[in-house]
Write a protein that holds these residues in place. Sequence first.
Motif, PDB file in Angstrom:
ATOM      1  N   UNK A   1     126.542 -29.199 -37.204  1.00 35.79           N
ATOM      2  CA  UNK A   1     125.148 -29.603 -36.964  1.00 35.79           C
ATOM      3  C   UNK A   1     124.410 -29.695 -38.295  1.00 35.79           C
TER       4      UNK A   1
ATOM      5  N   UNK B   1     130.875 -25.054 -35.226  1.00 32.38           N
ATOM      6  CA  UNK B   1     129.970 -25.987 -34.547  1.00 32.38           C
ATOM      7  C   UNK B   1     128.623 -26.064 -35.240  1.00 32.38           C
ATOM      8  N   UNK B   2     128.120 -24.923 -35.609  1.00 29.19           N
ATOM      9  CA  UNK B   2     126.799 -24.913 -36.249  1.00 29.19           C
ATOM     10  C   UNK B   2     126.857 -25.568 -37.627  1.00 29.19           C
TER      11      UNK B   2
ATOM     12  N   UNK C   1     127.870 -25.023 -25.412  1.00 31.31           N
ATOM     13  CA  UNK C   1     127.021 -25.012 -26.607  1.00 31.31           C
ATOM     14  C   UNK C   1     126.901 -26.442 -27.110  1.00 31.31           C
TER      15      UNK C   1
ATOM     16  N   UNK D   1     135.664 -27.137 -29.977  1.00 35.30           N
ATOM     17  CA  UNK D   1     134.492 -27.708 -30.631  1.00 35.30           C
ATOM     18  C   UNK D   1     134.730 -29.205 -30.806  1.00 35.30           C
TER      19      UNK D   1
ATOM     20  N   UNK E   1     139.721 -33.240 -24.486  1.00 39.24           N
ATOM     21  CA  UNK E   1     140.722 -33.893 -23.642  1.00 39.24           C
ATOM     22  C   UNK E   1     142.088 -33.754 -24.316  1.00 39.24           C
TER      23      UNK E   1
ATOM     24  N   UNK F   1     127.601 -36.907 -27.537  1.00 34.07           N
ATOM     25  CA  UNK F   1     128.896 -36.687 -26.895  1.00 34.07           C
ATOM     26  C   UNK F   1     128.726 -36.811 -25.390  1.00 34.07           C
TER      27      UNK F   1
ATOM     28  N   UNK G   1     134.513 -20.533 -33.676  1.00 36.41           N
ATOM     29  CA  UNK G   1     134.104 -21.803 -33.077  1.00 36.41           C
ATOM     30  C   UNK G   1     132.606 -22.026 -33.222  1.00 36.41           C
ATOM     31  N   UNK G   2     131.841 -20.969 -33.022  1.00 38.35           N
ATOM     32  CA  UNK G   2     130.383 -21.093 -33.136  1.00 38.35           C
ATOM     33  C   UNK G   2     129.983 -21.412 -34.578  1.00 38.35           C
TER      34      UNK G   2
ATOM     35  N   UNK H   1     126.775 -34.464 -34.086  1.00 40.43           N
ATOM     36  CA  UNK H   1     126.590 -33.986 -32.715  1.00 40.43           C
ATOM     37  C   UNK H   1     127.771 -33.088 -32.379  1.00 40.43           C
ATOM     38  N   UNK H   2     127.485 -32.040 -31.662  1.00 41.84           N
ATOM     39  CA  UNK H   2     128.508 -31.034 -31.412  1.00 41.84           C
ATOM     40  C   UNK H   2     128.453 -30.569 -29.961  1.00 41.84           C
ATOM     41  N   UNK H   3     129.622 -30.337 -29.381  1.00 45.99           N
ATOM     42  CA  UNK H   3     129.679 -29.670 -28.073  1.00 45.99           C
ATOM     43  C   UNK H   3     130.770 -28.620 -28.145  1.00 45.99           C
ATOM     44  N   UNK H   4     130.456 -27.420 -27.733  1.00 44.14           N
ATOM     45  CA  UNK H   4     131.452 -26.354 -27.811  1.00 44.14           C
ATOM     46  C   UNK H   4     131.552 -25.597 -26.512  1.00 44.14           C
TER      47      UNK H   4
ATOM     48  N   UNK I   1     131.860 -33.364 -22.743  1.00 41.76           N
ATOM     49  CA  UNK I   1     131.841 -32.331 -23.787  1.00 41.76           C
ATOM     50  C   UNK I   1     133.071 -31.441 -23.844  1.00 41.76           C
ATOM     51  N   UNK I   2     134.090 -31.720 -23.050  1.00 47.86           N
ATOM     52  CA  UNK I   2     135.296 -30.890 -23.111  1.00 47.86           C
ATOM     53  C   UNK I   2     136.387 -31.600 -23.899  1.00 47.86           C
TER      54      UNK I   2
ATOM     55  N   UNK J   1     122.168 -24.876 -32.421  1.00 49.89           N
ATOM     56  CA  UNK J   1     123.447 -24.905 -31.705  1.00 49.89           C
ATOM     57  C   UNK J   1     123.357 -23.835 -30.634  1.00 49.89           C
TER      58      UNK J   1
END
Lengths: 380, 185, 255
Positions: free
Chosen positions: B29, B25-26, A187, B54, B67, B61, B21-22, B34-37, B64-65, A16
């Motif tokens: 995973x 997200x991890x 990220x 996240x 909405x 994805x 958030x990190x 699938x992750x976007x942060x 990645x933002x 990540x």
Amino acid sequence: MSFQEIKGTLPAGSYYFSGNEAVAEGAIAAGCRYYAGYPITPSSEIMERIAVRFKEVGGVFMQMEDELASICSVIGAVWAGAKAMTATSGPGFSLMQEAIGYAAITETPLVVVDIQRAGPGTGQATRVGSGDYMQAKWGSHGDYQVIALSPWSVQEMYEHSIEAFNLAEQYRVPVFVMGEEAVAHLRERLEVQATVRVFNRVKKHGTPPFGTDSMDGVPPMPAFGEGERLLVTGSTHDEFGIRKTDDPRAHARLVERINNKILANRGKIANTESWYLDGAEVVVVAYGFTARSALFAVELLRKTGKRAGLLRLKTIWPFPEEAIRDVGRSARKVLVPEMNRGQILGEVMKYARCEVSGLNQTNGEIIHPQRIVREVEAVL
Amino acid sequence: MQEIRQVRLCGYGGQGVVLAGTILGYAAIKDGKWVAGSSSYGAQARGGYARADVIISDRTIVFPHVIEADILISMSQPAYDAYSGEVSPKGIIFYDSGMISPKKLECVEQVGVAATSYAVKEILQKQSANMIILGACLRVAEVVTKSSFAASIHENVPERFREANLKAFELGWSLGEHLKGVQEV
Amino acid sequence: MARDLEKYLRPEIKSTPFCPGCGHGILMNLILRAIDELGESMDKMLFVSGIGCAGWIPSPHFNADTLHTLHGRAIAFATGAKMFNPALNVMVISGDGDLASIGGNHLIHAARRDTDLTVICANNMIYGMTGGQTASTTPLGSLSATSPGGNIYRPFDLCQLVLGAGGSYVARYSVTQPLSLVEAIKKALKLNGFSFIEVLSPCPTQFGRRNQYDSPTEMIALLLERCISKEEAEHLSEEDLRGKIITGEFTGARD
Ligand SMILES: Cc1ncc(C[n+]2csc(CCOP(=O)(O)OP(=O)(O)O)c2C)c(N)n1
Ligand code: SF4
């Protein structure tokens, strides 16, 4: 060919990572072992990660006194045998331009990561923009070529970083990874493979390091300390590096070859990706982060039966002219959304023989997919 | 589980929103998602409120933002005021009930968790409120598995804070159990 | 060029580009003399130079690896090569304009880092190559293409500058002091750290002509008269020191 499959520098698996971390890891995986840089938002995390990771993998990290010194020391290290890079953002990229021309004329392979922010000037240092593409192409004086890649995801920040080193070594040319703040600080899940395909510098003892028989060839590249008694100069030179500052033929020969070696291989270097182009009446041409907004928009449009498609430019320089010609023939209209005032729009207009318009935004924010949807709906 | 979840965490700078958030997200995973942060950065982050978005999905994805958030975790009143209006219909808000007076919102479920006061009383460390509220949220909303989240804490939190964070997460998780169907603890 | 030093030159290069009487040609000789006396192998030498007449001292003449760089950036290029391959013996040879004006920032930072480079600054107190404009080393009152009424700004004392920045070995000599200069270059080459030698090198074409030194011999004579040793200087009054150039080592070799 000097491609080789080597063991990766990270254990295979899912990570990540931010785009900046990924670009640093890609460089290390590709064999980069010299880095010189100067802090600048939004790229500094690249040098911070390299500083830590070079301690583990054994590389030379230098925080220099400015960007002029950064890129010049990179060139020095490359001639001493390194795969080397620097990373920066707009203001630093501007300072590097003279040395980029030097790298072009001396055929020095190197990688510059430019994390684009909202310019001109100091502009908005933490905000996004894509305003450095024309500078990447024309920033130094004189006629030369570079290669510029435009990653749209964290995965591609990693992959383009590897690709950048491979292209630099194959063509002996400066290669730019044109990141954007929005990808650098994103990220995402990054998939890392156990092995990496890298191109190693071609060496041939005793052959001229600055000339080939053909007008578009790439000469082998020796290093200092190998007993070649190299003459490297940014002045016009013959195939052995001897200065030729008054010989018109020597100048034309050198300038033409350093341009042709890239342009003649445009088809091999320039990469694009097609999405929903079948029967597309409106084709969005996009790159970098904006291509993600564009793909999201195109998928929304397709769901409502609208015939939209996306051509994504993964390489900006050399410009993928052929792919643009093709969409110009098949589409009714091409739309080019950009976080600048139309830098690539002009290029698209040169090659697409159909109606082309831009969607430009310079507010330091990403282009929202809905803006693209509205723009396409207006013509469909 | 839904195929795509948009999670937004927000609060004051210093409450550990970005790290939370990190970790989240991890953890996703580790669950194979699938992750976007993305998170507030630079001048924005200095401006007194922090945000971490996240997105967690079963597929890659595209955009990645966030909405519209499906889940909003808010730890300060200004952040709540800024983001509670951008929650999707049928979305859910977790707010720190010791810090925030919630507004009336149509179609959005709201759950209060007194994360900061639990952190002070039970963990003896105010900074672990983020793990408490997130623990409660994960128990209720089933975003990532408990084991992945704990493993992610292990890998992302410096050793000297690790135990407190794990403890806080466990506390939040057990609070979340009682929350199913209840409005506030 | 002395016959015994010709082996250090590229056989295909037949002549140097310097004007008659230019100090850079003498300096070129003395650098090779030092290398010869040390028995240094040209295989491990890398000569890095910037842009200017002085930048042509090693490139293309020296039969070793040479890197002729951008104006002002020689030290930055050299830093990259040396840091990546410490086995290279890296010598930077360039002009005062190159190293101390446009490149001044790299000079002080390399001194601060004590990077293992030998830097030789050929100081002719003017921009030779571009036609005799004022440099940051031009003496007060001297005439130049851009100071038609005489230079009104104080020049740098380059040795004090580098000392202040942390250089390990700093010395100043004139091409009219060949024995001391060769010894200094030998010391600098052997030293593990940043060494800097300022070499006064006359430019009859651009400096001499403008300042009424009508022949190269006159310039040499002037240097002979003006350059005094540190030790001599100790016994002179402020009055007597006016116009003198103090030469010698300004730090002992650090190790
Ligand atoms: C960026 C840049 N600015 C200006 C020049 C023009 N230029 C070439 S040589 C030189 C001055 C060289 O002076 P110095 O280093 O003292 O060497 P000299 O010729 O006196 O030996 C200048 C200004 C250049 N080549 N590049
Ligand atoms: S201009 Fe001056 S420095 Fe340049 S070669 Fe002539 S005499 Fe030497």
